[in-house]
Scaffold this motif. Structure first.
Motif, PDB file in Angstrom:
ATOM      1  N   ILE A 125     -33.128 -27.982 -12.218  1.00 44.76           N
ATOM      2  CA  ILE A 125     -33.220 -28.048 -13.679  1.00 44.76           C
ATOM      3  C   ILE A 125     -33.400 -29.498 -14.080  1.00 44.76           C
ATOM      4  O   ILE A 125     -32.703 -30.392 -13.578  1.00 44.76           O
ATOM      5  CB  ILE A 125     -31.960 -27.467 -14.333  1.00 44.76           C
ATOM      6  N   HIS A 127     -33.656 -32.151 -17.473  1.00 45.84           N
ATOM      7  CA  HIS A 127     -33.218 -32.204 -18.866  1.00 45.84           C
ATOM      8  C   HIS A 127     -33.050 -33.668 -19.247  1.00 45.84           C
ATOM      9  O   HIS A 127     -32.532 -34.455 -18.460  1.00 45.84           O
ATOM     10  CB  HIS A 127     -31.867 -31.478 -18.972  1.00 45.84           C
ATOM     11  N   LEU A 129     -31.108 -36.643 -20.848  1.00 43.32           N
ATOM     12  CA  LEU A 129     -29.680 -36.896 -21.091  1.00 43.32           C
ATOM     13  C   LEU A 129     -29.513 -37.532 -22.481  1.00 43.32           C
ATOM     14  O   LEU A 129     -30.484 -38.039 -23.055  1.00 43.32           O
ATOM     15  CB  LEU A 129     -29.115 -37.795 -19.993  1.00 43.32           C
ATOM     16  N   TRP A 143     -36.098 -28.426 -21.733  1.00 42.10           N
ATOM     17  CA  TRP A 143     -35.648 -28.526 -20.346  1.00 42.10           C
ATOM     18  C   TRP A 143     -36.630 -27.715 -19.515  1.00 42.10           C
ATOM     19  O   TRP A 143     -37.421 -26.939 -20.046  1.00 42.10           O
ATOM     20  CB  TRP A 143     -34.214 -28.012 -20.178  1.00 42.10           C
ATOM     21  N   ASN A 144     -36.585 -27.900 -18.238  1.00 43.18           N
ATOM     22  CA  ASN A 144     -37.515 -27.167 -17.393  1.00 43.18           C
ATOM     23  C   ASN A 144     -36.813 -26.814 -16.091  1.00 43.18           C
ATOM     24  O   ASN A 144     -35.701 -27.295 -15.825  1.00 43.18           O
ATOM     25  CB  ASN A 144     -38.762 -28.007 -17.109  1.00 43.18           C
ATOM     26  N   GLN A 145     -37.426 -25.967 -15.316  1.00 45.62           N
ATOM     27  CA  GLN A 145     -36.848 -25.648 -14.019  1.00 45.62           C
ATOM     28  C   GLN A 145     -37.945 -25.474 -12.976  1.00 45.62           C
ATOM     29  O   GLN A 145     -39.087 -25.157 -13.290  1.00 45.62           O
ATOM     30  CB  GLN A 145     -35.973 -24.397 -14.078  1.00 45.62           C
ATOM     31  N   ASN A 187     -40.722 -33.442 -15.692  1.00 44.00           N
ATOM     32  CA  ASN A 187     -41.393 -32.250 -16.224  1.00 44.00           C
ATOM     33  C   ASN A 187     -40.597 -31.630 -17.376  1.00 44.00           C
ATOM     34  O   ASN A 187     -40.804 -30.472 -17.726  1.00 44.00           O
ATOM     35  CB  ASN A 187     -41.584 -31.214 -15.099  1.00 44.00           C
ATOM     36  N   GLY A 293     -31.975 -36.346 -16.382  1.00 42.70           N
ATOM     37  CA  GLY A 293     -31.161 -35.845 -15.292  1.00 42.70           C
ATOM     38  C   GLY A 293     -31.785 -34.614 -14.644  1.00 42.70           C
ATOM     39  O   GLY A 293     -32.564 -33.889 -15.270  1.00 42.70           O
ATOM     40  N   PHE A 294     -31.452 -34.412 -13.388  1.00 43.07           N
ATOM     41  CA  PHE A 294     -31.891 -33.235 -12.633  1.00 43.07           C
ATOM     42  C   PHE A 294     -30.662 -32.634 -11.949  1.00 43.07           C
ATOM     43  O   PHE A 294     -29.781 -33.369 -11.473  1.00 43.07           O
ATOM     44  CB  PHE A 294     -32.918 -33.612 -11.550  1.00 43.07           C
ATOM     45  N   TYR A 295     -30.645 -31.315 -11.893  1.00 45.48           N
ATOM     46  CA  TYR A 295     -29.524 -30.637 -11.237  1.00 45.48           C
ATOM     47  C   TYR A 295     -30.077 -29.620 -10.240  1.00 45.48           C
ATOM     48  O   TYR A 295     -30.797 -28.700 -10.600  1.00 45.48           O
ATOM     49  CB  TYR A 295     -28.654 -29.938 -12.278  1.00 45.48           C
TER      50      TYR A 295
ATOM     51  N   ILE B  22     -22.024 -35.356 -16.589  1.00 45.69           N
ATOM     52  CA  ILE B  22     -23.488 -35.465 -16.563  1.00 45.69           C
ATOM     53  C   ILE B  22     -24.113 -34.148 -16.121  1.00 45.69           C
ATOM     54  O   ILE B  22     -25.115 -33.703 -16.679  1.00 45.69           O
ATOM     55  CB  ILE B  22     -23.912 -36.642 -15.655  1.00 45.69           C
ATOM     56  N   GLN B  25     -24.355 -31.913 -18.967  1.00 44.83           N
ATOM     57  CA  GLN B  25     -25.393 -32.306 -19.929  1.00 44.83           C
ATOM     58  C   GLN B  25     -26.786 -31.880 -19.474  1.00 44.83           C
ATOM     59  O   GLN B  25     -27.689 -31.700 -20.278  1.00 44.83           O
ATOM     60  CB  GLN B  25     -25.357 -33.827 -20.127  1.00 44.83           C
ATOM     61  N   ILE B  26     -26.948 -31.710 -18.169  1.00 47.93           N
ATOM     62  CA  ILE B  26     -28.268 -31.315 -17.651  1.00 47.93           C
ATOM     63  C   ILE B  26     -28.478 -29.808 -17.765  1.00 47.93           C
ATOM     64  O   ILE B  26     -29.563 -29.345 -18.132  1.00 47.93           O
ATOM     65  CB  ILE B  26     -28.413 -31.746 -16.174  1.00 47.93           C
ATOM     66  N   PRO B  28     -28.822 -26.384 -19.222  1.00 41.99           N
ATOM     67  CA  PRO B  28     -29.034 -25.942 -20.600  1.00 41.99           C
ATOM     68  C   PRO B  28     -28.013 -24.882 -20.988  1.00 41.99           C
ATOM     69  O   PRO B  28     -27.423 -24.227 -20.122  1.00 41.99           O
ATOM     70  CB  PRO B  28     -30.456 -25.365 -20.571  1.00 41.99           C
ATOM     71  N   ALA B  69     -40.613 -20.290 -14.238  1.00 35.39           N
ATOM     72  CA  ALA B  69     -40.173 -21.477 -13.495  1.00 35.39           C
ATOM     73  C   ALA B  69     -40.640 -22.725 -14.209  1.00 35.39           C
ATOM     74  O   ALA B  69     -40.180 -22.999 -15.318  1.00 35.39           O
ATOM     75  CB  ALA B  69     -40.685 -21.418 -12.059  1.00 35.39           C
ATOM     76  N   CYS B  70     -41.546 -23.455 -13.624  1.00 34.63           N
ATOM     77  CA  CYS B  70     -41.939 -24.759 -14.158  1.00 34.63           C
ATOM     78  C   CYS B  70     -43.202 -24.635 -14.974  1.00 34.63           C
ATOM     79  O   CYS B  70     -44.260 -24.321 -14.439  1.00 34.63           O
ATOM     80  CB  CYS B  70     -42.152 -25.731 -13.004  1.00 34.63           C
ATOM     81  N   THR B  71     -43.109 -24.860 -16.288  1.00 34.63           N
ATOM     82  CA  THR B  71     -44.304 -24.777 -17.145  1.00 34.63           C
ATOM     83  C   THR B  71     -44.578 -26.111 -17.796  1.00 34.63           C
ATOM     84  O   THR B  71     -43.732 -26.971 -17.849  1.00 34.63           O
ATOM     85  CB  THR B  71     -44.110 -23.725 -18.243  1.00 34.63           C
TER      86      THR B  71
END
Lengths: 318, 71
Positions: A125, A127, A129, A143-145, A187, A293-295, B22, B25-26, B28, B69-71
């Protein structure tokens, strides 16, 4: 939202609902792509060959029943209702294929066919920050995944060879640099481009076994990834001199079962800043250095969570 | 240039102490609601197979990048 609208959710029950990446469907010559191209030529998008994203209704045999590219739930509902009426008016012999399409599946080459069944799939994910000044509108909520895949041997490379507390190892550079090139590109607001190896001055990840309890290892990950690219490209406007990049700290934890040789928990956070943009990632008004950030966490095994990484073609697995 | 960028980047400090904050926060508030409310099949040809078996039309949602997924 079109697909959270109650009427459209109810209408969707009358269909087999599918979601897919239009890029491959537009370009390849596999059976699913040829079917899509046949339908698209009869659709709203016949005059928009650059991208044919949108909503389409079709028969298994490839008859176009309706199509639209709209975020308006009411307009989409109208298309779905008209398409259902058109479906009902077509004889079954014409709306279905003469042969069971399951036999043509072998001719459809998808990234998902390379899913690492004995390896590891992570959901990623991305997003923005928090900033000092919030970004308004959809850009502030974006946000994206994506998904990141690791083959069995690659998965094992996140674990020190000796399964004792205090043992450490550097995750192999090739794996970390793949993560950095393909899965830490910005992204958040939309599709972007991967970084090249030359854009990465630094990328490392260190794994440490912090404790062992029976067959379970408790791991901690720590690292850093920096990317910087300069060149000439478009950021949603005229082509010009551009810079983009990121500086991200990496920190994570995991539980690894030595009996099964698999992670039962895995998470990795990448946090820091990014700057610049690419043609489609909607950063043209946000080129300055800002937090991101990325998770990463273990993905489930449903079809929706076995989707191929966006940049799977860069994995070199085919 | 890299030094300047690094100097600007100190606004986010990821440590064991800030990790959970953190991370929160990432992630959603809710993952795609659409994926939860409509049983999307993740590829067109699988939908063709199901539609043929069930004698139903296909509703196809396509985007640049996979919509789920990723768009």
């Amino acid at each position: 939202m079109v697909w959270t609208d109650p009427k459209n959710i109810e209408l969707a029950k009358e269909f087999v609902s599918a979601a897919d990446d239009v890029g491959r469907l537009q370009r390849s010559s596999h059976p699913d792509s040829l079917l899509f191209q046949k339908v698209a030529e009869k659709s709203f998008s016949r005059d928009h060959p650059a991208t044919r994203q949108g909503t389409y209704v079709l028969t298994p045999s490839g008859i176009h029943l309706g199509s639209i590219n709209s975020n308006d739930p009411t307009r989409v509902a109208e298309v779905l209702e008209k398409a259902l009426a058109a479906w009902a008016a077509i004889p079954k012999s014409e709306r279905l294929l003469p042969e069971d399409p399951i036999f043509a599946r072998a001719q459809v080459d998808r990234g998902e066919d390379y899913y690492p069944r004995d390896g590891m799939a992570l959901r990623v994910i991305s997003h923005d920050l928090p900033r000092e000044v919030d970004v308004s509108g959809w850009r502030g909520k974006s946000w994206n995944q994506d998904f990141a895949w690791f083959r069995y041997d690659e998965m094992q490379a996140f674990v020190p060879n000796i399964h004792e507390a205090g043992q450490t190892r550097l995750v192999p550079e090739a794996i970390v640099r793949r993560i950095a090139r393909l899965h830490l590109a910005d992204n958040v607001r939309g599709q972007t481009s991967p970084f090249s190896d030359a854009n990465l001055p630094t990328a490392f990840l260190r794994a440490e076994i912090r404790a062992r309890a029976g067959a379970t290892l408790f791991l901690r990950f720590e690292g850093l990834a920096i990317a910087a690219q300069s060149g000439v490209w478009s950021v949603g406007g005229p082509v010009g001199r551009q810079n983009r990049g990121y500086e991200l700290q990496l920190l994570g934890k995991a539980m690894y079962d030595t009996g099964s040789g698999r992670f039962t928990q895995f998470e990795l956070v990448a946090a820091g800043t990014r700057w610049g943009g690419t043609q489609f990632n909607e950063r043209r008004d946000d080129l300055a250095t800002n937090p991101i950030g990325f998770y990463f966490s273990l993905a489930g095994t449903s079809p929706q969570e076995r989707l191929a990484p966006a940049f799977f073609s860069h994995y070199g697995w085919r | 240039m890299l030094a300047a960028i690094l100097a600007l980047s100190q606004t986010v400090v990821l440590t064991d102490a800030t990790y959970e904050e953190i991370k929160a926060q990432i992630i959603p508030p809710a993952l795609t609601e659409s994926a939860q409310k409509i049983p999307w099949v993740a590829d067109l040809w699988t939908a063709v197979v199901y539609a043929q078996q069930q004698d139903k039309p296909i509703l196809l949602w396509v985007m640049n990048g996979h919509p789920l997924a990723c768009t």
